[in-house]
Design a protein around this motif. Structure first.
Motif, mmCIF file in Angstrom:
data_model
loop_
_atom_site.group_PDB
_atom_site.id
_atom_site.type_symbol
_atom_site.label_atom_id
_atom_site.label_comp_id
_atom_site.label_asym_id
_atom_site.label_seq_id
_atom_site.Cartn_x
_atom_site.Cartn_y
_atom_site.Cartn_z
ATOM 1 N N THR A 26 10.782 2.595 4.765
ATOM 2 C CA THR A 26 9.794 1.536 4.711
ATOM 3 C C THR A 26 9.377 1.158 6.114
ATOM 4 N N PHE A 27 8.076 1.048 6.312
ATOM 5 C CA PHE A 27 7.542 0.628 7.594
ATOM 6 C C PHE A 27 6.889 -0.725 7.398
ATOM 7 N N ARG A 28 7.211 -1.646 8.256
ATOM 8 C CA ARG A 28 6.669 -3.001 8.133
ATOM 9 C C ARG A 28 5.407 -3.092 8.967
ATOM 10 N N MET A 29 4.353 -3.494 8.316
ATOM 11 C CA MET A 29 3.071 -3.641 9.007
ATOM 12 C C MET A 29 2.654 -5.109 8.941
ATOM 13 N N ILE A 30 2.375 -5.681 10.072
ATOM 14 C CA ILE A 30 1.936 -7.072 10.124
ATOM 15 C C ILE A 30 0.497 -7.088 10.600
ATOM 16 N N SER A 31 -0.332 -7.776 9.839
ATOM 17 C CA SER A 31 -1.741 -7.815 10.240
ATOM 18 C C SER A 31 -2.127 -9.198 10.699
ATOM 19 N N TYR A 47 0.849 -1.180 0.000
ATOM 20 C CA TYR A 47 0.000 0.000 0.000
ATOM 21 C C TYR A 47 0.884 1.229 0.000
ATOM 22 N N LYS A 48 0.549 2.191 -0.824
ATOM 23 C CA LYS A 48 1.236 3.479 -0.826
ATOM 24 C C LYS A 48 0.246 4.529 -0.356
ATOM 25 N N TYR A 49 0.699 5.348 0.572
ATOM 26 C CA TYR A 49 -0.167 6.374 1.125
ATOM 27 C C TYR A 49 0.440 7.744 0.899
ATOM 28 N N ARG A 50 -0.380 8.695 0.661
ATOM 29 C CA ARG A 50 0.027 10.095 0.606
ATOM 30 C C ARG A 50 -0.449 10.714 1.901
ATOM 31 N N ILE A 51 0.484 11.256 2.663
ATOM 32 C CA ILE A 51 0.105 11.837 3.951
ATOM 33 C C ILE A 51 0.328 13.343 3.917
ATOM 34 N N TYR A 52 -0.391 14.024 4.766
ATOM 35 C CA TYR A 52 -0.287 15.474 4.893
ATOM 36 C C TYR A 52 0.017 15.810 6.349
ATOM 37 N N PRO A 53 1.309 15.723 6.735
ATOM 38 C CA PRO A 53 1.662 15.948 8.134
ATOM 39 C C PRO A 53 1.653 17.423 8.513
ATOM 40 N N ASN A 54 1.423 17.677 9.805
ATOM 41 C CA ASN A 54 1.541 19.042 10.296
ATOM 42 C C ASN A 54 3.025 19.346 10.547
ATOM 43 N N LYS A 55 3.338 20.509 11.073
ATOM 44 C CA LYS A 55 4.737 20.934 11.230
ATOM 45 C C LYS A 55 5.532 20.002 12.146
ATOM 46 N N THR A 56 4.939 19.602 13.256
ATOM 47 C CA THR A 56 5.629 18.717 14.195
ATOM 48 C C THR A 56 5.897 17.360 13.555
ATOM 49 N N GLN A 57 4.911 16.842 12.868
ATOM 50 C CA GLN A 57 5.068 15.549 12.208
ATOM 51 C C GLN A 57 6.092 15.640 11.077
#
Length: 124
Positions: A119-124, A5-15
């Motif tokens: 890369t972040f590994r996500m295990i479900s 999965y590819k996500y587009r994120i919109y972080p705030n300044k701190t993030q």
């Protein structure tokens, strides 16, 4: 079967600040591992084909991951980045070196101006 999965994120300044720190740390770790592997390769070229006959062993991916774990205990900036992401960085460097030996291109150092990824590994 794996799903990506590819996500587009919109972080705030701190993030944004945290993500930039993580990207920078990933780049530094990648370049450090690459430098170790390049020095090892250069040493292998100097000694010739009987590299292992001198009692010298190539550094394995497992050794690098162990060193990353040890370094995370000492360095604050490494503690904040997820361990699986840094281990995946080492996996990418080792994969690029394997590709190099199979007639691929020589691995390059990551620059600050290059595309930033982690890369972040996500295990479900």
């Amino acid at each position: 079967m794996y799903r990506v999965y590819k996500y587009r994120i919109y972080p705030n300044k701190t993030q944004q600040k945290i993500l930039n720190q993580w990207f920078e740390t990933g780049r530094i770790v990648c370049n450090s591992i690459l430098q170790i592997k390049v020095l090892e390769y250069e040493k292998d070229k100097r000694l010739g084909k009987d590299f292992n006959s001198y009692g010298i062993k190539w550094i394995s991916e497992f050794d690098i991951c162990k060193q990353i774990t040890e370094a995370k205990k000492e360095n604050e900036y490494l503690k904040s980045v997820p361990a699986a992401s840094l281990n995946y960085v080492s996996k990418q460097v080792f994969a690029s070196f394997k590709l190099f030996f199979n007639n691929g291109g020589y691995p390059k150092i990551k620059k600050m101006t290059d595309k930033q990824n982690l890369t972040f590994r996500m295990i479900s």
